[in-house]
Design an enzyme around this catalytic site. Sequence first.
Site, mmCIF file in Angstrom:
data_model
loop_
_atom_site.group_PDB
_atom_site.id
_atom_site.type_symbol
_atom_site.label_atom_id
_atom_site.label_comp_id
_atom_site.label_asym_id
_atom_site.label_seq_id
_atom_site.Cartn_x
_atom_site.Cartn_y
_atom_site.Cartn_z
ATOM 1 N N GLU A 277 16.898 -9.489 7.560
ATOM 2 C CA GLU A 277 16.539 -9.718 8.969
ATOM 3 C C GLU A 277 16.021 -11.126 9.207
ATOM 4 O OE1 GLU A 277 13.403 -6.854 9.540
ATOM 5 O OE2 GLU A 277 14.783 -5.162 9.483
ATOM 6 N N GLY A 279 15.022 -14.423 10.929
ATOM 7 C CA GLY A 279 14.806 -14.945 12.274
ATOM 8 C C GLY A 279 14.744 -16.460 12.195
ATOM 9 N N ARG A 280 13.625 -16.913 11.660
ATOM 10 C CA ARG A 280 13.363 -18.352 11.556
ATOM 11 C C ARG A 280 14.515 -19.141 10.926
ATOM 12 N NH1 ARG A 280 8.298 -19.921 11.341
ATOM 13 N NH2 ARG A 280 7.749 -17.792 10.785
ATOM 14 N N TYR A 320 -1.109 -20.644 14.975
ATOM 15 C CA TYR A 320 -1.071 -20.392 13.524
ATOM 16 C C TYR A 320 -1.509 -21.600 12.697
ATOM 17 C CZ TYR A 320 2.570 -16.997 15.069
ATOM 18 O OH TYR A 320 3.300 -16.019 15.680
ATOM 19 N N CYS A 350 -5.463 -27.791 29.654
ATOM 20 C CA CYS A 350 -6.906 -27.964 29.633
ATOM 21 C C CYS A 350 -7.579 -27.051 28.615
ATOM 22 C CB CYS A 350 -7.473 -27.753 31.030
ATOM 23 S SG CYS A 350 -6.983 -29.102 32.088
ATOM 24 N N GLU A 351 -7.444 -27.422 27.350
ATOM 25 C CA GLU A 351 -8.030 -26.707 26.207
ATOM 26 C C GLU A 351 -8.129 -27.735 25.099
ATOM 27 O OE1 GLU A 351 -8.073 -23.191 24.951
ATOM 28 O OE2 GLU A 351 -7.401 -22.201 26.777
ATOM 29 N N TYR A 379 10.555 -19.218 17.359
ATOM 30 C CA TYR A 379 9.210 -18.995 17.894
ATOM 31 C C TYR A 379 8.746 -20.212 18.696
ATOM 32 C CZ TYR A 379 9.958 -15.512 14.344
ATOM 33 O OH TYR A 379 10.535 -14.524 13.587
HETATM 34 C C1 PLP Z 1 9.870 -11.199 13.015
HETATM 35 C C2 PLP Z 1 10.599 -10.257 12.189
HETATM 36 C C3 PLP Z 1 11.651 -10.693 11.385
HETATM 37 C C4 PLP Z 1 12.043 -12.133 11.262
HETATM 38 O O1 PLP Z 1 11.139 -12.862 10.490
HETATM 39 P P1 PLP Z 1 11.457 -14.361 10.069
HETATM 40 O O2 PLP Z 1 10.290 -14.766 9.292
HETATM 41 O O3 PLP Z 1 11.608 -15.138 11.332
HETATM 42 O O4 PLP Z 1 12.699 -14.347 9.267
HETATM 43 C C5 PLP Z 1 12.349 -9.759 10.685
HETATM 44 N N1 PLP Z 1 12.044 -8.434 10.753
HETATM 45 C C6 PLP Z 1 11.027 -7.973 11.508
HETATM 46 C C7 PLP Z 1 10.750 -6.536 11.545
HETATM 47 C C8 PLP Z 1 10.274 -8.862 12.243
HETATM 48 O O5 PLP Z 1 9.255 -8.409 12.978
#
Ligand code: PLP
Length: 420
Positions: A277, A279-280, A320, A350-351, A379
């Site tokens: 899975e 994402g990044r 983060y 303004c922070e 993100y």
């Molecule tokens: C956010 C998320 C991902 C993706 O994570 P990355 O670090 O961006 O690869 C995969 N699976 C689940 C369940 C997530 O919540």
Amino acid sequence: MNSFVDSVNFFEGNNPEKIASEYGTPLYVYNERILRDRMHKVNQVITKYPYTANYSVKANTNIHILKLALEEGINCDAMSPGEIEMLFKAGFPKERIFFIPNNVSPDELIYAIKKGVITSLDSLSQLELFGQCCADLELSEDKRLCAVRINPGVGAGHCEKVVTGGKKTKFGIAEEDIPQIFQIVEKYKLTIAGINQHIGSGFMTGEPYLEAVKNFLQIALKFKDLKFIDFGGGYGIPYHKLDDEKEYPMEDFKKKLEPLLDDFVSKYGFAPMFKSEPGRYCVAEGSVILGRVHAVKQNAGHSFAGTDIGMNVLVRPSMYDSHHDIEVIRDGKTVSRDKLVNQNVCGNICESGDLLAKDRPLPQMERGDLACVLDTGAYGWSMCSTYNSRPRPAEVLICRDGKVKLIRRRETIKDLMRLF
Ligand SMILES: *Cc1c(COP(=O)(O)O)cnc(C)c1O
């Protein structure tokens, strides 16, 4: 490295100053070639067995980027009905979407059931609720398919807030509770089609993930006839590339992963579909933010460069403590890093926490320069807010032929008013 954008020809020959003047700042700029390259790579992690990378779209849900994922043949994970709708809009069929929510209402579960999108349940309580929804809808038994998210008791990540496995986190069903999964399955005549995990985010070595895979395959043996086993996301990207940080070792990782799968397949008797899975990894490096430096000043010996890239535009540094490399562009050209001066780069919110970079050695910034923030595709826009009532930025895609395409218009104050 003096400049990432120059070394990869990020703007594909376009003048960044011209792009910034035409579309305004702050501006998310994406590179189609890099996005496709990363999506392609991550879809090749397992080649010996059935495999699909499921792009975790919460990293970036721009429909034009989802379309690239569709074309690259990768599937997608959604965390909400909103993300599922984005995927439908981009052209994804239901079979290529996996819904991984947590703590959701019966309405959301029923939505997914009706759309034919398979759902992973994140707790015994949600599994029970899913069973009740199936019963209420009088679904036939062959339609009562779902997955369960297991919390394998181990986690890892680049920062505590992104560790999603392990005993202290809110995610998944604990391994000890697996017998109760089978009780609920029996009660509602469900079929567990798959199991998934996700232990955390931002790994720069293969080890934590490989450990997690090994452990998870052990758990998988407790489930009969799985159609898929999903190892989760988390592959990192080099956020310190100007300091020559190396990429995630995808090739080496792939080599080490295969024997673990071989071993499992021989014990299990057949190879289910394996999934991950990312994402990044898919989108982070395919985007920069261009912002304008509108002020420079010294406060008690501290140097500040004030830009229009507020924490509403990119929240990761404030949220983060994340590092994003920054390049300085003057008159359309990257300023050399031969002479660096420590500067605080901040936004217009303004922070005092509205800080992109703290005491960062950078070429001396001047008013009118462009700050080019690297690795913002994941993100980035998806976590934008309208804090301080600042409309969210536009996004442009630089296509492989060098054309610049507006893929999301800038939000306006009128847009903000619309909800009243
Ligand atoms: C956010 C998320 C991902 C993706 O994570 P990355 O670090 O961006 O690869 C995969 N699976 C689940 C369940 C997530 O919540």
